[in-house]
Design an enzyme around this catalytic site. Structure first.
Site, short mmCIF file in Angstrom:
data_model
loop_
_atom_site.label_atom_id
_atom_site.label_comp_id
_atom_site.label_asym_id
_atom_site.label_seq_id
_atom_site.Cartn_x
_atom_site.Cartn_y
_atom_site.Cartn_z
N ASN A 9 41.79 47.52 38.89
CA ASN A 9 41.43 47.08 37.55
C ASN A 9 42.50 46.10 37.08
OD1 ASN A 9 40.68 46.74 34.92
ND2 ASN A 9 41.06 48.87 34.28
N TRP A 10 42.20 44.82 37.22
CA TRP A 10 43.21 43.80 36.88
C TRP A 10 43.37 43.61 35.38
CZ3 TRP A 10 41.94 39.29 40.89
CH2 TRP A 10 42.31 39.72 42.17
N LYS A 11 42.47 44.20 34.61
CA LYS A 11 42.51 44.06 33.14
C LYS A 11 42.61 42.59 32.73
CE LYS A 11 44.33 48.70 32.92
NZ LYS A 11 45.09 49.72 32.20
N HIS A 94 36.07 52.70 29.89
CA HIS A 94 37.52 52.71 30.02
C HIS A 94 38.13 53.04 28.65
CE1 HIS A 94 41.65 51.51 30.67
NE2 HIS A 94 41.39 51.60 31.97
N GLU A 96 40.56 51.92 27.13
CA GLU A 96 40.91 50.74 26.32
C GLU A 96 39.68 50.21 25.59
OE1 GLU A 96 42.90 48.63 29.50
OE2 GLU A 96 44.43 50.19 29.49
N GLU A 165 40.89 59.37 33.96
CA GLU A 165 42.11 58.63 33.62
C GLU A 165 42.72 59.19 32.34
OE1 GLU A 165 42.03 54.39 35.40
OE2 GLU A 165 40.91 54.34 33.53
N GLY A 171 49.29 53.09 32.30
CA GLY A 171 50.28 52.05 32.01
C GLY A 171 51.61 52.58 31.52
N SER A 211 48.73 55.24 36.15
CA SER A 211 50.01 55.09 36.84
C SER A 211 49.96 55.55 38.30
CB SER A 211 51.14 55.79 36.09
OG SER A 211 51.33 55.18 34.82
N GLY A 232 45.53 50.25 38.01
CA GLY A 232 45.80 49.14 37.10
C GLY A 232 47.01 48.34 37.56
N GLY A 233 48.16 48.61 36.96
CA GLY A 233 49.39 47.85 37.22
C GLY A 233 49.68 47.61 38.69
#
Ligand code: PGA
Length: 249
Positions: A9-11, A94, A96, A165, A171, A211, A232-233
């Site tokens: 997930n590159w966001k 998600h 977010e 999640e 994050g 994470s 993600g990150g």
């Protein structure tokens, strides 16, 4: 048996050249890769670029879409448009999107329905906040979020995976321990048995996200009910992501 999936997930990260270069790098390395299905969710403006890459073993998906098929919805894209472009996956729910953009369970159900109807595979995200966990409400919250899937038919459920999640782990660098994650995954599996059946519960992939990185993926992925990850990150770094994919075998 649920399929193993590792998704990036590159966001809202990377400029166009960086996105294409990272995708090309991953494609080269994963061309003959066996094992988990690998999916990349880039910012939507790069979808067409990535979908042009041939010789890739990677599926491309959208981070978001609107549930209507077409019409006067300025700024939105539909699941039908994504499918037409060549996308095979989409994220829905998600945290977010739920928190920053106020997406409700009711709206998310409409997105799930229209995504499946358009022919996309949906990764439906759920997760509790730190406050909810500290109050001991994490399972109630997850149950409420998973119950959104209740009206789906067996055929529709074939097009669903779940990503657990915990919001406090996204994050933050604080991962759920493998036992915390496995406990929640087993709980979700049980909810799916209650809502549907054992066989449906068995084939729905449940991914862990929050994470997850090259240092903890091996342990997380070794848990019985963890069928891969939504990263993600760490998915923005080629070697880290490839290492995570490797652990999913
Ligand atoms: P993270 O994000 O790996 O950076 O915690 C995961 C996600 O939000 O999907």
């Amino acid at each position: 048996m649920a399929k193993k999936i590792v998704a990036a997930n590159w966001k809202m990260n990377l400029l166009r050249k960086e996105a294409i270069s990272l995708f090309n790098g991953l494609s080269k390395s994963l061309l003959d890769h066996k094992g988990a299905e690998v999916v990349v969710f880039p910012p939507s403006i790069y979808l067409a670029d990535l979908l042009q890459v041939t010789n890739t073993g990677i599926h491309v998906g959208a981070q978001n879409f609107y549930f209507e098929e077409k019409g006067a919805y300025t700024g939105e894209v539909s699941a039908t448009q994504l499918k037409d472009l060549g996308c095979s996956y989409a994220l829905v729910g998600h945290s977010e999107r739920r928190m920053i953009f106020g997406e409700s369970n009711e709206l998310l159900f409409k997105k799930i329905k229209s995504g499946i109807e358009a022919g996309l595979h949906i990764v439906y995200c759920c997760g509790e906040s730190l406050e909810q966990r500290e109050l001991g409400n994490e399972k109630t919250i997850i149950l409420e979020q998973i119950e959104v899937l209740r009206p789906l038919s067996t055929e529709e459920l074939n097009k669903i995976s779940i990503a657990y999640e915990p919001i406090w782990a996204i994050g933050t660098g604080v991962t759920a321990s493998s036992s915390q994650a496995e406990e929640m995954h087993a709980f979700i599996r049980g909810v799916l048995v209650d809502l549907f059946s054992e066989s449906i519960s068995d084939y729905i992939s449940i991914l862990y996200g929050g994470s997850c990185n090259e240092n903890n993926a091996e342990e997380l992925f070794s848990c019985q009910n963890i069928d891969g990850g939504l990263i993600g990150g760490a998915s923005l770094k080629q070697n880290a992501f490839l290492q995570i994919v490797e652990f999913s075998k």
